[in-house]
Design a protein around this motif. Structure first.
Motif, short mmCIF file in Angstrom:
data_model
loop_
_atom_site.label_atom_id
_atom_site.label_comp_id
_atom_site.label_asym_id
_atom_site.label_seq_id
_atom_site.Cartn_x
_atom_site.Cartn_y
_atom_site.Cartn_z
N ALA A 48 0.84 -1.20 0.00
CA ALA A 48 0.00 0.00 0.00
C ALA A 48 0.87 1.25 0.00
N ALA A 49 1.96 1.25 0.75
CA ALA A 49 2.87 2.40 0.76
C ALA A 49 3.49 2.61 -0.61
N LEU A 50 3.85 1.53 -1.30
CA LEU A 50 4.42 1.65 -2.64
C LEU A 50 3.41 2.22 -3.63
N ALA A 51 2.13 1.91 -3.42
CA ALA A 51 1.09 2.44 -4.30
C ALA A 51 0.78 3.90 -3.98
N VAL A 52 0.94 4.30 -2.75
CA VAL A 52 0.57 5.65 -2.32
C VAL A 52 1.67 6.66 -2.60
N ALA A 110 2.84 7.52 3.27
CA ALA A 110 3.73 6.37 3.13
C ALA A 110 4.44 6.05 4.44
N GLY A 111 4.85 7.11 5.18
CA GLY A 111 5.47 6.88 6.47
C GLY A 111 4.53 6.21 7.45
N LEU A 112 3.26 6.59 7.40
CA LEU A 112 2.26 5.95 8.26
C LEU A 112 2.12 4.47 7.94
N LEU A 113 2.07 4.13 6.64
CA LEU A 113 1.90 2.74 6.23
C LEU A 113 3.15 1.91 6.52
N LEU A 114 4.33 2.46 6.21
CA LEU A 114 5.55 1.72 6.50
C LEU A 114 5.77 1.61 8.01
N GLY A 115 5.37 2.64 8.76
CA GLY A 115 5.45 2.54 10.21
C GLY A 115 4.55 1.45 10.74
N ALA A 116 3.34 1.32 10.18
CA ALA A 116 2.44 0.25 10.59
C ALA A 116 3.03 -1.11 10.25
N ALA A 117 3.68 -1.23 9.07
CA ALA A 117 4.32 -2.49 8.71
C ALA A 117 5.43 -2.84 9.70
N ALA A 118 6.21 -1.82 10.10
CA ALA A 118 7.28 -2.06 11.06
C ALA A 118 6.75 -2.43 12.44
N LEU A 119 5.56 -1.97 12.77
CA LEU A 119 4.96 -2.30 14.06
C LEU A 119 4.22 -3.63 14.00
N VAL A 120 4.36 -4.31 12.87
CA VAL A 120 3.90 -5.70 12.76
C VAL A 120 5.10 -6.65 12.80
N LEU A 151 22.04 7.86 -1.62
CA LEU A 151 22.87 8.64 -2.53
C LEU A 151 22.39 8.54 -3.98
N ARG A 152 22.03 7.32 -4.41
CA ARG A 152 21.64 7.11 -5.80
C ARG A 152 20.16 7.35 -6.06
N ARG A 153 19.34 7.25 -5.03
CA ARG A 153 17.90 7.54 -5.11
C ARG A 153 17.21 6.74 -6.21
N PRO A 154 17.27 5.41 -6.14
CA PRO A 154 16.54 4.60 -7.13
C PRO A 154 15.04 4.70 -6.87
N PRO A 155 14.21 4.26 -7.83
CA PRO A 155 12.77 4.19 -7.56
C PRO A 155 12.52 3.39 -6.28
N VAL A 156 11.51 3.80 -5.54
CA VAL A 156 11.27 3.23 -4.21
C VAL A 156 11.18 1.71 -4.21
N PRO A 157 10.43 1.06 -5.14
CA PRO A 157 10.37 -0.41 -5.09
C PRO A 157 11.73 -1.07 -5.26
N ILE A 158 12.58 -0.49 -6.12
CA ILE A 158 13.92 -1.05 -6.33
C ILE A 158 14.75 -0.91 -5.07
N VAL A 201 7.89 -6.74 -2.72
CA VAL A 201 8.47 -5.49 -3.23
C VAL A 201 9.24 -5.74 -4.52
N ALA A 202 9.85 -6.93 -4.67
CA ALA A 202 10.53 -7.26 -5.92
C ALA A 202 9.54 -7.36 -7.07
N THR A 203 8.32 -7.79 -6.78
CA THR A 203 7.28 -7.85 -7.80
C THR A 203 6.96 -6.45 -8.31
N VAL A 204 6.76 -5.50 -7.41
CA VAL A 204 6.48 -4.13 -7.82
C VAL A 204 7.68 -3.52 -8.56
N ALA A 205 8.88 -3.92 -8.17
CA ALA A 205 10.09 -3.42 -8.84
C ALA A 205 10.33 -4.09 -10.18
N GLY A 206 9.67 -5.22 -10.45
CA GLY A 206 9.93 -5.96 -11.68
C GLY A 206 11.29 -6.62 -11.69
#
Length: 552
Positions: free
Chosen positions: A305-309, A328-338, A436-443, A470-475
């Protein structure tokens, strides 16, 4: 790609030549998207031979109608292959779920899972050769069938869900789940016969009298607060009578939500939505999240959901860039609290846009920290430092403190006492590269989770299901080898095989070798392939690579 040099009679090159097909990353060149467009498809001008002479009608082969007929026949053939291979996966999912548990079936279960994995790979390849307008629906339908088949029996390889039931039971009684361990005498009134069998039930479970289904009954819970909220809510809805099926259905619910989100996230990141086959048809999510009922499914839902948002939709949105960072921080924070480790993914938000790196990190990280404070505070007030639960003991039990769990480092003959520092350096280096390189978030997410799993080589294969998502979203299908690497090691540990360490070292080191090979190939090809831009819809590059595949 460059055309062959024309002969002396060749006409001048057109002013606007067609664009070259972009190379793409990943394994499976010639089967999955990512081919380089070499071979018979590398000709720079269609319709001309090497001397520039245009062939006559007899030499040209089938015309447009003939090529269309061939494509239709090919699509039908690949559709049949998809139905057969995906259907085989559904049958094998039911076989594993309805079969004997791991201690009874032993290595034969891993053999069945291996055949299941082969059908998964074949189904993913077939899905990529089906027209996109129908493929996504078929993939999601097959993924749902796979997960329903995994409800065919009780958990086969894990007993974690019994702890979920206990934590839900304790909270339903108004007791903080971090306060006392399950075997505390003060909680004896809460013990249910299903979780605490009588002597005959213990005999049936091959355990001594006075046994319990709960693992580590002498230790407080290890799960973070959002996981505990999930346990309490599910127990409230299902109650004690639903037993293991409650958690399997809860896992099914999270998985169906993830399947619905994957095409959305893929389109927003400019990926072909057929990539969702990589996750939807894989044995791992069906076995671990549905059959074993692992809570990881909830963390995966929040992460996807964070990757989609984090990236806006193609037609725009009312949510601003900073607002997306916060969400996204809210969703990733919720994932980390799981499951804790998704907290590492917060650094990837630097890949959402150009400009200063610190503001998006502060917005996302600050939101996640605020959520952690809000959810932990009631438990800290109630039980103080006991809110850490069994986490310190778990790290010691898993031999992380002594350096004995870093299997890849040991396989590379790194001294044991240097295993932990080397793992930390690897993860920090990966995080620094992302910043430093700032790749797309899924990658960036795939890189961080992949490096983490290779560095710490966990026994539990379900940890790597998050990586697969996440690898699926990154292709990036190559990261699936890390997901597969945990299974031989897990079976060796559970079955007390005398070659436990060797099996683990071979599995995880083989995955590292594959990933190193993919990385070197990407470097040799330049940037490793043109990355899609967020919000650009379906990836033309992916389709172009697919079109070139039959020629390679």
């Amino acid at each position: 790609m460059s055309a062959s040099p024309p002969g002396p009679t060749a006409p001048p090159a057109p002013a606007n030549p067609p664009p070259a097909l972009p190379p793409g990353p990943g394994l499976g060149h010639g089967l999955l998207p990512g081919g380089t467009g070499v071979g018979c498809c590398a000709s720079g001008r269609s319709g001309s031979d090497r001397t520039g002479r245009r062939p006559d009608r007899a030499e040209r082969g089938p015309g447009r109608a003939g090529r269309g007929a061939l494509r239709s026949v090919g699509a039908v053939a690949w559709s049949v292959a998809f139905v057969l291979t995906a259907g085989t996966g559904v049958v094998l999912a039911a076989v594993v779920a309805s079969g004997r548990p791991i201690l009874a079936s032993r290595w034969s279960m891993l053999t069945v899972i291996g055949f299941w994995a082969l059908s998964w790979v074949a189904a993913v390849v077939a899905a990529w050769h089906i027209p996109r307008r129908v493929a996504v629906g078929w993939i999601l339908l097959a993924g749902a069938a796979l997960r329903l088949a995994s409800l065919a029996g009780p958990p086969t390889t894990s007993d974690d869900l019994y702890r979920y039931t206990w934590d839900g039971r304790v909270q339903a009684a108004g007791i903080d789940p971090y306060a006392q361990p399950p075997d505390s005498p003060t909680l004896s009134r809460l013990r249910e016969p299903w979780l605490w069998p009588d002597p005959s039930g213990c005999v049936a479970l091959h355990r001594p009298a006075g046994c319990t289904r709960i693992n580590r009954p002498g230790q407080r819970t290890i799960y973070p607060p959002v996981a505990e909220i999930w346990f309490a809510a599910a127990y409230h809805l299902g109650g004690a009578g639903s037993r293991h099926k409650l958690w399997q259905v809860a896992g099914l619910a999270t998985e169906l939500a993830v399947l619905g989100l994957l095409p959305v996230a893929l389109r927003r990141w400019g990926r072909d939505p057929r990539w969702c086959a990589l996750y939807a048809l894989c044995p791992g999510p069906a076995l671990e999240i549905v059959n074993n009922g692992h809570i990881d499914g909830l963390a995966i839902f929040f992460t996807v959901a964070a990757l989609a948002v984090i990236v806006p939709p193609e037609r725009g949105s009312r949510l601003s860039g900073p607002g997306r960072d916060v969400f996204a921080g809210l969703l990733l924070g919720a994932a980390a609290l799981v499951k804790l480790f998704p907290a590492l993914l917060l650094v990837t938000v630097v890949g959402t846009r150009r400009g200063r790196r610190l503001p998006p990190l502060l917005r996302s990280g600050g939101t996640a920290a605020a959520l952690a404070a809000i959810t932990y505070l009631p438990h800290v007030v109630a039980v103080g430092p006991n809110v850490l639960g069994y986490l310190p003991g778990y790290l010691k039990e898993e031999h992380y403190e002594g350096g004995g769990r870093y299997l890849v480092a040991e396989a590379l003959r790194v001294p044991i006492h240097l295993g932990e520092p080397l793992a930390v350096v690897a993860v920090v280096a990966a995080a620094a590269w992302v910043i430093l390189r700032r790749p797309p978030v899924p990658i960036g997410c795939a890189l961080l989770l992949g490096v983490l799993l290779l560095a710490v080589s966990p026994v539990q294969p379900w940890y790597a299901v998050s990586l697969l998502a996440v690898a699926t979203v990154a292709g990036l299908p190559e990261w699936a080898v890390v997901t597969a690497a945990g299974y031989p090691y897990f079976f060796a540990v559970i079955l007390a095989d005398r070659h436990i360490v060797g099996v683990g070292q071979i599995s995880y080191t083989a995955a590292l070798v594959v990933m190193a090979g993919v990385g070197l190939r990407s470097l040799s090809r330049g940037s490793g392939g043109r990355r899609p831009t967020p919000g650009s819809g379906s990836s033309d590059g992916a389709d172009a690579g697919l079109a070139a595949a039959p020629c390679s």
